[in-house]
Design an enzyme around this catalytic site. Structure first.
Site, PDB file in Angstrom:
ATOM      1  N   MET B  30      -5.219  -5.674  -7.946  1.00 21.98           N
ATOM      2  CA  MET B  30      -5.786  -6.942  -7.486  1.00 21.98           C
ATOM      3  C   MET B  30      -6.551  -6.723  -6.176  1.00 21.98           C
ATOM      4  O   MET B  30      -6.870  -7.682  -5.472  1.00 21.98           O
ATOM      5  CB  MET B  30      -4.689  -7.993  -7.309  1.00 21.98           C
ATOM      6  N   GLU B  35      -2.219   2.345   0.694  1.00 21.70           N
ATOM      7  CA  GLU B  35      -1.833   3.702   0.265  1.00 21.70           C
ATOM      8  C   GLU B  35      -1.042   3.695  -1.047  1.00 21.70           C
ATOM      9  O   GLU B  35      -1.039   4.686  -1.774  1.00 21.70           O
ATOM     10  CB  GLU B  35      -1.025   4.407   1.367  1.00 21.70           C
ATOM     11  N   HIS B  37      -1.687   1.766  -3.719  1.00 20.12           N
ATOM     12  CA  HIS B  37      -2.716   1.848  -4.768  1.00 20.12           C
ATOM     13  C   HIS B  37      -3.333   3.245  -4.820  1.00 20.12           C
ATOM     14  O   HIS B  37      -3.580   3.794  -5.888  1.00 20.12           O
ATOM     15  CB  HIS B  37      -3.860   0.858  -4.479  1.00 20.12           C
ATOM     16  N   MET B 184       4.630  -0.838   1.199  1.00 20.04           N
ATOM     17  CA  MET B 184       3.238  -1.284   1.313  1.00 20.04           C
ATOM     18  C   MET B 184       2.970  -2.386   0.295  1.00 20.04           C
ATOM     19  O   MET B 184       3.404  -2.314  -0.849  1.00 20.04           O
ATOM     20  CB  MET B 184       2.300  -0.118   1.064  1.00 20.04           C
TER      21      MET B 184
END
Lengths: 283, 283
Positions: B30, B35, B37, B184
């Site tokens: 999205m 980090e 992703h 994260m």
């Protein structure tokens, strides 16, 4: 013709076909084949380089009180017929591989699934969508073929393919009828000779509707009333529904215009039969 | 890196790639990349010949009271990052093409979707399944990558792919944490400095649970009780759920054995954060 039952086998066979750059046509069926199915098979043979037919009596599209167990099956006869037609692969998956223990994933086309046949067969189209999507994912055809006899199914399949961005063309082919007009159906085999005769009332009422429209009648209510009267004149018939709907969204229409679907489901004894016609008025 | 928005464009681009016999790796996101992703992107770059990342804030996975409108977005920054990583295609579909007027088709993974986050986010996983299946059908990847941060999503994605016979391998990669341990998340950007500090309580409670198990505690109830106590000691925190479940079926366990998922969702102010750890006991 190869007859395959395992998903891994058909995947492997079709990978080769795709690597050769051939297009794949797919006809999903529940078997007990008749000329209706064969018209789809022949169209696929004509349009695609390679034709796959599946035979799978899909448990998830039958209600608990429906005819899953007694649904007619004759695999060796079906296989002979398809071999003769020139089909490349007959895929006969096993229920245990299609729906292993703990199976949980289902696909639905909202709204459309609750109309017409969906009213008296809750969950039916969810089962159809789910099994067809699974078969699509296994076979990855370029084109697939459905019969107009199952008019609502055809509309829902087109919608599912479009909504889910499947790169598959969906062709819907006309109803094939016996000489006396009755729509071909595997379920006709349930009918005894008297019921078979009584079942003519479905098509008779559809023809009457068509004639009324040709003669200028535009009120869906009047047409449905006349159709019900005709069907009810047959003592063996019990109406499930008689509806005139928009061909795209399956919503009832009040006045006939453009293209409408006249669809019905009628019980003859305990056998539920469906039939329909599309009427197109150019005014 | 090509940045594409139209479905027909990406189909065309990927057809070429497939014809060259290259494998396609896919990372659906999205956006507002961190980090976490990027660890998925890097794995795809390593394992696949060609990597596609999608950025789409999917409206169907947000409830009416949720943060769809304020969900953080920064496409130009994201595009720069992905370009630098060496991604081949960034796909940024438009909502109007993903969900055109009259969209009706949805996919569900029964049972799994109603547990954990599904309890407080009804419809969320239906939206996730639907959009991911659509993206799969558009991109037709050989492999795809999800983060363990969304533990339930990962389990559901694996189940959907398996149930629907999709020929895609699903890899789930570990949570990436900040130096102080916080997982994260794009939603961390909602937190003010004080909330950011308060949010440490999630990981702290998970570490405490892990330690209790290392020290021999086997009662899920005792561990959950201790975790809730720790979280409730933080005035800014409000527990949505704290659960210890079987990693496969997400059902609560009573006694810790084999591999369990300890998962929680906690509101810090109005920001709902999730975190989890997997504990594996070899006894």
């Amino acid at each position: 013709m190869e007859q395959l039952t395992k998903i891994s086998e058909i995947r492997k066979a079709l990978e080769k076909v795709r690597r050769q750059g051939k297009t794949i046509g797919f006809v999903p069926t529940m078997g007990y084949l008749h000329e209706g199915h064969l018209s789809l098979v022949r169209e696929s043979l004509k349009k695609a380089d390679y034709t796959v037919v599946s035979i799978f009596v899909n448990p998830t599209q039958f209600g608990p009180e429906e005819d899953f167990n007694r649904y007619p099956r004759d695999l060796s006869r079906d296989a002979q017929i398809l071999e003769k037609e020139g089909v490349d692969i007959l895929f006969v998956p096993q229920t245990i591989e299609m729906y292993p223990e703990g199976y949980k994933t289902f696909v639905e086309v909202k709204d459309l699934q609750n109309l017409l046949c969906g009213k008296s067969r809750p969950g039916h189209f969810r089962g159809v969508c789910t099994v067809v999507l699974k078969l699509f994912n296994i076979i990855q055809p370029n084109m697939c073929f459905f019969g107009q006899k199952d008019a609502q199914q055809a509309v829902i399949m087109k919608k599912m393919v479009h909504d889910l961005n499947l790169d598959i063309s969906v062709e819907v082919l006309p109803i094939i009828r016996e000489h006396d007009g009755i729509a071909m159906s595997s379920r006709n085999s349930y009918l005894n000779p008297e019921q078979r005769k009584a079942a003519l009332i479905l098509y008779k009422s559809l023809k009457e509707a068509e004639e009324m429209i040709v003669e200028g009648e535009r009120s869906a209510g009047n047409i449905i009333e006349r159709m019900c009267k005709i069907i009810n004149s047959e003592p063996k018939a019990r109406i499930d529904y008689v509806e005139i709907v928009d061909l795209k969204n399956l919503n009832p229409v009040i006045a006939i215009k453009n293209e409408v679907l006249i669809a019905l489901a009628v019980f003859i004894g305990s056998v539920r039969l469906i039939d329909n016609i599309i009427v197109n008025i150019k005014e």
